[in-house]
Design a protein around this motif. Sequence first.
Motif, mmCIF file in Angstrom:
data_model
loop_
_atom_site.group_PDB
_atom_site.id
_atom_site.type_symbol
_atom_site.label_atom_id
_atom_site.label_comp_id
_atom_site.label_asym_id
_atom_site.label_seq_id
_atom_site.Cartn_x
_atom_site.Cartn_y
_atom_site.Cartn_z
ATOM 1 N N LEU A 178 -45.667 -33.627 -45.750
ATOM 2 C CA LEU A 178 -44.693 -33.622 -46.841
ATOM 3 C C LEU A 178 -44.068 -32.242 -47.022
ATOM 4 C CD1 LEU A 178 -46.533 -35.886 -49.396
ATOM 5 C CD2 LEU A 178 -44.549 -36.447 -48.025
ATOM 6 N N GLU A 179 -44.855 -31.185 -46.819
ATOM 7 C CA GLU A 179 -44.308 -29.826 -46.934
ATOM 8 C C GLU A 179 -43.260 -29.571 -45.855
ATOM 9 O OE1 GLU A 179 -44.784 -27.085 -48.960
ATOM 10 O OE2 GLU A 179 -45.859 -28.376 -50.345
ATOM 11 N N ARG B 191 -41.129 -31.613 -44.781
ATOM 12 C CA ARG B 191 -39.890 -32.325 -45.110
ATOM 13 C C ARG B 191 -39.365 -32.015 -46.503
ATOM 14 N NH1 ARG B 191 -40.856 -38.444 -43.819
ATOM 15 N NH2 ARG B 191 -42.961 -38.099 -43.178
ATOM 16 N N LYS B 192 -39.852 -30.973 -47.139
ATOM 17 C CA LYS B 192 -39.459 -30.740 -48.530
ATOM 18 C C LYS B 192 -38.018 -30.278 -48.676
ATOM 19 C CE LYS B 192 -41.228 -26.045 -49.000
ATOM 20 N NZ LYS B 192 -42.209 -25.222 -49.677
ATOM 21 N N HIS B 193 -37.386 -29.763 -47.633
ATOM 22 C CA HIS B 193 -35.994 -29.326 -47.714
ATOM 23 C C HIS B 193 -35.048 -30.315 -47.047
ATOM 24 C CE1 HIS B 193 -37.149 -25.548 -49.433
ATOM 25 N NE2 HIS B 193 -38.005 -25.333 -48.453
#
Length: 74
Positions: free
Chosen positions: A49-50, A52-54
């Motif tokens: 998830l980190e 894909r955070k942007h």
Amino acid sequence: MNSLAEYFHTDWAAMTAADWFGTLLTVAITVLMALAYFLVFRPKNRDALEARKHILFEEDPSDANGDRNGGGHG
């Protein structure tokens, strides 16, 4: 019967189609929300998830040339 059981008593036979639709929709949304919370807050999924955070701020390659309407000028 105590008052709490009387308060939550439901006449299942008297429920209309709209009542059933609302009940099933509420249960489905509750299950999906619980699943989403489980997936998001599970420590094992943190790195994925980190990464894909942007993703919302990344530019779409099809919009790189300024063509947002999907066509040319003619």
